[in-house]
Write an enzyme that holds these catalytic residues in place. Structure first.
Site, PDB file in Angstrom:
ATOM      1  CG  HIS A 279      -6.192  16.094  27.012  1.00 56.05           C
ATOM      2  ND1 HIS A 279      -5.541  14.916  27.293  1.00 56.05           N
ATOM      3  CD2 HIS A 279      -5.496  17.070  27.649  1.00 56.05           C
ATOM      4  CE1 HIS A 279      -4.499  15.159  28.086  1.00 56.05           C
ATOM      5  NE2 HIS A 279      -4.459  16.471  28.321  1.00 56.05           N
TER       6      HIS A 279
ATOM      7  CG  ASP B 217      -6.891  11.649  27.131  1.00 55.55           C
ATOM      8  OD1 ASP B 217      -6.684  12.577  26.328  1.00 55.55           O
ATOM      9  OD2 ASP B 217      -6.142  11.419  28.124  1.00 55.55           O
TER      10      ASP B 217
END
Ligand code: UDP
Length: 477
Positions: free
Chosen positions: A37, A132
């Site tokens: 990520h 995110d």
């Protein structure tokens, strides 16, 4: 604490990003603190910086990125209150719980840090926060402070479509999986997925998984746009479906590493010595083996993998990172050869190299690499396709099964090795991938996708165009 001046500005919208009343516009980023990520978020940071934005990256103490490697951005630590106290997650259930705990632990501290940053930059200078998809609490905090948000989902469009469909799939009885015969059932709502390709963690973890995915969907729906690290040539129908199903715009701006290759977000030291070894190997002769930053295997699987690689006779570069073997808690500096079976080193001398962590983008780009045995993480998948490298897929959890399914059945650029790992089957699979016949066809498909990725990220390509639209959108919020 002031970010350095922006580099050369690209494009019309970019000029606006740098020229807001003579001041820079800021974009704030908050990655989920996992390697898969952090990498795409830092690559996005590079894209935004090149388009004239000043970038501020909020991050947890857990898996904090190395700010010294990115002097062009400002980094703001958000205490997560759990560093040192907990070992890194090892199972998918641990990861899901950890994500929930991080959201709760960071919320108040993020609100304070965000308020301070807004006061410092002035509210008008801040274009938006990109968080995110698994950081719903941060999206909510930003909204409460009147900061517009976009969400970066670091998986495929098909995978996010499965998040949207999850409640329906549960209602229809696909999930939770009650018995193993269910796993091969096709999911007619989301072809080519079978039940086994969906994100799931068994009956016990089902509620947790439902909650995780529902929160990611909620984050996107609360936001002003969804950013995906994918590209039109790879997932046109899936992207079209998302655009029909979502009220917010979708920006398919991948593969991000092609726009921002120097955005080094590696949490582990990359052993670059393997590149010199690759230089000495024949073109497309080497199998690169890596199972990413989280996937693990049992001690027996490691032994079968090792002897399968040895028996194939194929030159290899294998990443055996600390923590790869479940039963062994290796110290980060433990020599990787100690994890391998006795006799493996002697049997493969001069034909193979084992490292703890590789500069993967450069490895995949190297002319000597002819195949990739991967765990099918989304970054690894897109990095491989963008370099035209066919894949042997060994997915273990999360979105990896779905990615492997697409590699084999949609893009036809590789195939899955399922079931118990056994050295004979490993040998045969490696030979098949690296051979002229079968492997050659998959290599040809991968090369087509490499060309498509280059076109999408080139001038007036779909991803380049999506970036311009995204920047314009950010400036309009
Ligand atoms: N990676 C790397 N060196 C390695 C193995 C992986 O730099 O030896 C990088 C890889 O390039 C990718 C990321 O780590 O960007 C892994 O992300 P992915 O989504 O493939 O898998 P995850 O680690 O999230 O399971």
């Amino acid at each position: 604490m002031t970010p350095p001046p922006s580099p050369a500005v690209e494009g019309g919208a970019a000029a606006a990003a740098a020229g807001h009343g003579g001041r820079e516009r800021h974009v704030l980023l908050f990655p989920l603190p996992y390697q898969g990520h952090i990498n795409p978020m830092l690559r996005l940071a590079g894209v935004l910086r090149a388009r004239g934005f000043a970038v501020t990256v909020f991050h947890t103490h857990f898996n904090a990125p190395d700010a010294a490697r990115h002097p062009e951005h400002r980094f703001v630590a958000v205490p997560d209150g759990m560093s040192g106290a907990r070992p890194p997650p090892v199972s998918v259930g641990d990861v899901v719980k950890h994500i929930r705990a991080l959201n709760a632990a960071c919320e108040a501290a993020f609100r304070d840090r965000l308020a301070a940053v807004l006061a410092e930059y002035s509210r008008d200078a801040v274009a938006c926060l990109v968080a995110d998809a698994h950081l719903l609490r941060m999206v909510e905090v930003a909204r409460r402070l009147a900061v517009p948000t976009l969400v970066l989902r670091t998986g495929s469009a098909a995978c996010f479509a499965s998040f949207l469909a999850y409640p329906l799939l549960c209602d229809k009885g696909y999930l939770p999986v009650q018995e193993s015969s269910q796993l091969d059932m096709p999911v007619s709502e989301l072809p080519p997925y079978r039940v086994r390709d969906l994100m799931h963690i068994g009956r016990d973890g089902h509620e947790l998984m439902c909650e995780l995915l529902a929160r990611a969907v909620a984050a996107v729906k609360l936001s002003s746009g969804l950013i995906l690290n994918t590209f039109d040539a790879l997932e046109a129908p899936e992207l079209a479906k998302l655009r029909r199903d979502l009220a917010v715009p979708v920006f398919d701006i991948g593969p991000l590493h092609r726009f921002s290759p120097a955005a080094d977000g590696s949490l582990l030291h990359q052993d670059r010595s393997c590149l010199a070894w690759l230089d000495a190997q024949a073109a497309e002769s080497v199998l690169y083996v890596s199972f990413g930053s989280l996937a693990s295997m049992g001690a027996r699987e490691l032994v079968e993998t090792a002897w399968g690689i040895a028996g194939s006779g194929v030159p290899f570069l294998w990443v055996v990172r600390p923590g790869l073997v479940r039963s062994r808690r290796a110290a980060p500096d433990e020599p990787t050869r100690l994890l391998l079976p006795e006799g493996f080193e002697a049997a493969t001398r001069r034909r193979g190299v084992v490292v703890a962590w590789a500069p993967q983008e450069e490895v995949l780009r190297h002319r000597a690499v002819g195949g990739f045995w991967t765990h099918s993480g989304w970054n690894s998948t897109t990095e491989s396709l963008a370099e035209g490298v066919p894949m042997l897929c060994r997915p273990s959890f999360g979105d990896q099964m779905g990615n492997a399914r697409y590699v084999e059945h949609v893009w036809k650029a590789g195939f899955e090795v399922g079931g118990e790992l056994e050295r004979g089957a490993v040998e045969a699979a490696i030979r098949r991938l690296m051979a002229e016949s079968d492997g050659g066809e998959m290599r040809a498909r991968a090369r087509d996708l490499k060309k498509a990725a280059a076109e999408c990220t080139g001038k007036a390509g779909s991803s380049e165009t999506a970036i311009v639209k995204m920047v314009t959108h950010m400036l309009s919020l």
